[in-house]
Design an enzyme around this catalytic site. Sequence first.
Site, PDB file in Angstrom:
ATOM      1  N   SER A   1       0.856  -1.185   0.000  1.00 45.66           N
ATOM      2  CA  SER A   1       0.000   0.000   0.000  1.00 45.66           C
ATOM      3  C   SER A   1       0.890   1.232   0.000  1.00 45.66           C
ATOM      4  O   SER A   1       2.040   1.183   0.467  1.00 45.66           O
ATOM      5  CB  SER A   1      -0.886   0.023   1.254  1.00 45.66           C
ATOM      6  OG  SER A   1      -1.530   1.277   1.404  1.00 45.66           O
TER       7      SER A   1
ATOM      8  N   TYR B   1      -1.406  -0.931  10.373  1.00 47.72           N
ATOM      9  CA  TYR B   1      -1.634  -1.194   8.951  1.00 47.72           C
ATOM     10  C   TYR B   1      -0.472  -0.669   8.114  1.00 47.72           C
ATOM     11  O   TYR B   1       0.092  -1.389   7.286  1.00 47.72           O
ATOM     12  CB  TYR B   1      -2.941  -0.545   8.503  1.00 47.72           C
ATOM     13  CG  TYR B   1      -3.207  -0.661   7.026  1.00 47.72           C
ATOM     14  CD1 TYR B   1      -3.778  -1.811   6.492  1.00 47.72           C
ATOM     15  CD2 TYR B   1      -2.886   0.380   6.157  1.00 47.72           C
ATOM     16  CE1 TYR B   1      -4.020  -1.925   5.135  1.00 47.72           C
ATOM     17  CE2 TYR B   1      -3.118   0.281   4.797  1.00 47.72           C
ATOM     18  CZ  TYR B   1      -3.688  -0.878   4.288  1.00 47.72           C
ATOM     19  OH  TYR B   1      -3.909  -0.983   2.931  1.00 47.72           O
TER      20      TYR B   1
END
Length: 265
Positions: A145, A158
């Site tokens: 990401s 995350y």
Amino acid sequence: MRRLEGRVAIVTGGGGGIGAAVARRLVAEGARVAIADLIEDSARRAAEPLGDMALAVQFDAAAPESVKALVERTVAHFGRLDILHNNAAMTDPVLQAQDTTAIDIPIEVWNTTMSINVTGYLLGCKYALPYMISAGAGSIINTASGSGVMGDLARIAYGSSKGAIIALTKYVATQYGQQGIRCNAIAPGVILTPALEATAPGLKEIIKRHVLTNRFGTPDDIAALVAFLASDESGYITGESIGINGGSLAHQPHYADLAAAMAGA
């Protein structure tokens, strides 16, 4: 195009919007695909339209024996393994809401995120690699990401897990490249899925100012990139993290504010 004719793939997190789109694209390219998801019904819904070209498998990315069984079942069913798309992620909205800052995050939320997002990817590589090495070739694509290369006000677990995935990608590429294995990461920006709306309502409106294309990304955009990285057309690409974010990381941090000021001038 049928760039993956005769090949076999595993897509983890395959019951979600991105994973299901990847599975469809790989099948369209000629591959047979094991669609793996923690929620068995989701895996089945994604697999059923693909007929004999797909196999639905329930698995837990954080459980070593479950990941091993996924790989073994795939090889037993299809006879080989050529492509692994590590795409599973911790998506529990209750835990995600607690993924905040270094001070406030509960350690169990950090550990759960890391066990699924990072250890799960390592386990996928660990059990898939021997089959790929034996065949003399293989492509592993890990979903990272943009959060893995930038800081943010929340979601520290995350973002840290996605940064670790980028590093893991480079290590796998380095350690097994001479044995015919390529390993790359993709780093999506905002991708329009129902999960995005459920977990982060209003986020796309904030980010839209920074996207250089005239639209947001879709799961099919991710699927196209995964199919390319799985194919021989990307044979000289390994150890890379490829952004797919509409150019949102291509510009200066003040781009959106400056563009708004110039438009109002």
